[in-house]
Scaffold this active site. Structure first.
Site, PDB file in Angstrom:
ATOM      1  CG  ASP A 210       1.307   9.138   8.660  1.00 21.03           C
ATOM      2  OD1 ASP A 210       2.007  10.131   8.390  1.00 21.03           O
ATOM      3  OD2 ASP A 210       1.793   8.029   8.953  1.00 21.03           O
ATOM      4  CG  HIS A 280       4.600  10.340  10.439  1.00 22.68           C
ATOM      5  ND1 HIS A 280       4.593  10.321   9.075  1.00 22.68           N
ATOM      6  CD2 HIS A 280       5.775   9.773  10.835  1.00 22.68           C
ATOM      7  CE1 HIS A 280       5.723   9.761   8.645  1.00 22.68           C
ATOM      8  NE2 HIS A 280       6.452   9.429   9.697  1.00 22.68           N
ATOM      9  CD  GLU A 344       9.700   7.884   8.320  1.00 27.34           C
ATOM     10  OE1 GLU A 344      10.327   7.228   7.461  1.00 27.34           O
ATOM     11  OE2 GLU A 344       8.488   8.149   8.214  1.00 27.34           O
ATOM     12  CD1 TRP A 491       5.172   0.600   5.511  1.00 24.40           C
ATOM     13  CD2 TRP A 491       3.829   2.054   6.539  1.00 24.40           C
ATOM     14  NE1 TRP A 491       5.536   0.636   6.836  1.00 24.40           N
ATOM     15  CE2 TRP A 491       4.734   1.536   7.493  1.00 24.40           C
ATOM     16  CE3 TRP A 491       2.881   3.005   6.955  1.00 24.40           C
ATOM     17  CZ2 TRP A 491       4.714   1.914   8.829  1.00 24.40           C
ATOM     18  CZ3 TRP A 491       2.871   3.392   8.291  1.00 24.40           C
ATOM     19  CH2 TRP A 491       3.773   2.849   9.212  1.00 24.40           C
ATOM     20  CB  THR A 492      -1.773   2.097   1.766  1.00 24.31           C
ATOM     21  OG1 THR A 492      -2.131   3.153   2.675  1.00 24.31           O
ATOM     22  CG2 THR A 492      -1.967   0.741   2.433  1.00 24.31           C
TER      23      THR A 492
END
Length: 552
Positions: A210, A280, A344, A491-492
């Site tokens: 990402d 990303h 996205e 997601w973190t």
């Protein structure tokens, strides 16, 4: 007076019935089996012989042997393991003694049956997954200490006499973990896999790249990890203009990845890697700036959100890079799928990029009311990589944005922006994995009292909401055939430690497991909640997991 006496007699007569109702047998198995019939009596587990049909595959036999060793440890009495010839036919005739695991081709894929009498436990399976799931069910019916690492001989090591027939509703039962925003060690990833396996999940979606970090070693492009795996600090909480100034990062070597893949395979879990593209990709741009649309240097992102900087798909060198990366990924991972992201991607950089506009012209792409020219350029990227991966024996799966424009036949859609994209894809004949934010995003708060909770991205997703998910809701039987299953995502961005990770995961992941496994008629949130509180919180504690104790 006579009426009072009559009422007293009636109440007295009802008391045994009420008492019996309170003593109705129950099992705290999650996900709950499809068919459960209780019989009278119990089977004494401690010291019982463990017999395994030699017709079962080697992995199944190893799993049964491991189960025997664990029972020997916790009960304090040896459960001998053997593979006698003909044990399957003996078990099928109801003549077996002790535990008997045997192969029965009539048992559905990933399914199992368990018949417990006072003399034996007969377990019929047709494959390795069924063996694993039968063992998990048996363990959940035993005292919690079966998950421990020391003897507990004083416990009642008994199984209820019972007949269970079970198989999953969906073949794809997944969990996702973002290791890009925050990096988790091999040990922590394996612990994540352990709890997945315990609740009969079989797909691990590993988000490895990402804007904030590239986490997978690619030998042909060493700077992806030398540069792209590290960022110069991280934004503090939700202060978008802040930076803690602490260099952060890490990555998995290919040898470590092979180790995790092999570990997952023994748990019945297939790992699906994600290389998110064409958006990303800032960590890749920082490593190799020529991949971008702008003639500039890039830095690994230190904040969250969506970057406008994406891969330049107007030049062949970008596709050469992607194909080389995906070749190494395909060689590493045995999964039939590789996830290519597709979400996205702003595409504004392409609008201003001469090379991307030239590619649009070269391909004869024209935008319309359904999709812009740039959206259709992304379709070209998706289709081209889909064809390339097909030559490597792989299928693609992508987020539902890949539906924008035209999607080539054979792609699988992961529906995250609600269920609408998944329904659209299924109606168009594409296979779908449902993973809507409304039910499956475990980075949301799980309690309304947010001030008492650890930091989360926002929103509110309680256990009860996760449990209520029906991936095929509102679909015809024909369309619902395209729903492969359900996945929850973690997601973190705001999750930096493993303790925080587990807290956000549990017990919501357990609720998702019933939505993945159980037929609708077998779902019962009150029963599920009772099982969590009566049994599974204790099991999680023994297994060393951190979890949220509030069930909303």
């Amino acid at each position: 007076m006579k009426l009072t006496k009559a009422i007293s007699i009636i109440i007295a007569g009802m008391l045994p019935i009420i008492a019996a109702a309170k003593e109705l047998p129950t099992i705290h198995v999650v996900p709950y089996p499809q068919s459960v019939e209780f019989q009278k009596g119990t089977f004494k587990v401690n010291g019982a012989a463990m017999n395994c049909d030699p017709a079962l595959d080697a992995d199944s036999r190893a799993a049964v042997n491991k189960f025997a060793s664990q029972l020997s440890l916790v009960t304090g009495k040896v459960s001998s393991f053997a593979t006698p010839t003909g044990v399957g036919s003996v078990a099928a005739k109801g003549l077996a003694k002790g535990f008997v695991f045997y192969k029965d081709a009539s048992v559905p894929e990933e399914g199992y049956s368990i018949i417990v009498t006072s003399k034996s436990v007969a377990v019929a399976v047709s494959d390795f997954h069924g063996t694993l799931y039968a063992i998990q069910t048996l363990k959940q019916m035993l005292p919690e200490e079966v998950f421990g690492k020391k003897p507990a001989p004083d416990k009642a090591w008994k199984l209820p006499c019972i007949e269970i027939k079970d198989q999953p509703r969906y073949g794809y039962r997944g969990m996702h973990l973002d290791c890009s925003r925050h990096f988790f060690s091999v040990k922590e990833v394996k612990k994540y896999l352990d709890v997945m396996a315990f609740y009969k999940m079989n797909r691990f979606h590993w988000h490895l790249t990402d804007d904030q970090g590239w986490r997978i070693e690619i030998k042909q492009y060493p700077e992806l990890t030398q540069v792209g795996a590290y960022r110069d600090g991280t934004m503090i909480k939700k202060d978008w203009n802040s930076n803690d100034g602490v260099r952060y990062g890490g990555y998995y070597t290919q040898e470590q990845i092979k180790d995790v893949i092999a570990y997952a395979a023994k748990l019945g879990i297939t790992i699906i890697p994600e290389i998110d593209l064409p958006g990303h990709m800032v960590a890749a741009l920082a490593s190799y700036p020529w991949l971008g649309c702008k003639d500039q240097e890039y830095s690994v992102w230190t904040r969250w959100g969506i970057s406008k900087d994406v891969l330049c798909v107007g030049k062949e060198s970008t596709f050469e890079f992607l194909q080389n990366v995906l070749t190494e990924v395909a060689e590493l991972f045995p999964s039939e799928y590789i996830h290519i992201g597709g979400d996205e991607c702003p595409r504004t950089a392409w609008e201003q990029c001469e090379l991307c506009q030239a590619k649009i012209k070269e391909l004869g792409i024209v935008g319309d009311e359904h999709a812009s020219a740039e959206a259709r350029l992304q379709n070209y990227v998706t289709s081209r990589l889909q064809s390339y991966l097909a030559n490597l024996g792989k299928k693609i799966i992508g987020w539902d944005e890949i539906l924008e424009g035209e999607l080539a036949e054979g792609a699988t859609v992961m529906s995250w922006r609600g269920t609408k994209g998944g329904i659209q894809a299924a109606n168009a004949g594409f296979d779908v994995v449902m993973t809507p934010t409304t039910y499956c995003y475990l980075d949301y708060y799980q309690c309304e009292e947010k001030d008492d909770e650890p930091l989360a991205i926002g929103g509110y997703l309680p256990v009860s909401k996760c449990y209520s998910c029906d991936p095929s809701e509102g679909m015809s039987e024909e369309v619902a055939k395209h729903i492969l299953g359900l996945q929850a995502n973690l997601w973190t961005e705001y999750i930096a430690t493993n303790e925080h990770l587990e807290y956000m995961l549990l017990p919501r992941m357990i609720a998702i497991s019933e939505a993945q496994w159980c037929e609708l008629k077998n779902k019962d949130f009150d029963r599920f909640k009772t099982s969590l509180e009566a049994k599974h919180f204790g099991i999680l504690g023994i297994m060393g997991y951190n979890y949220c104790k509030k069930i909303q």
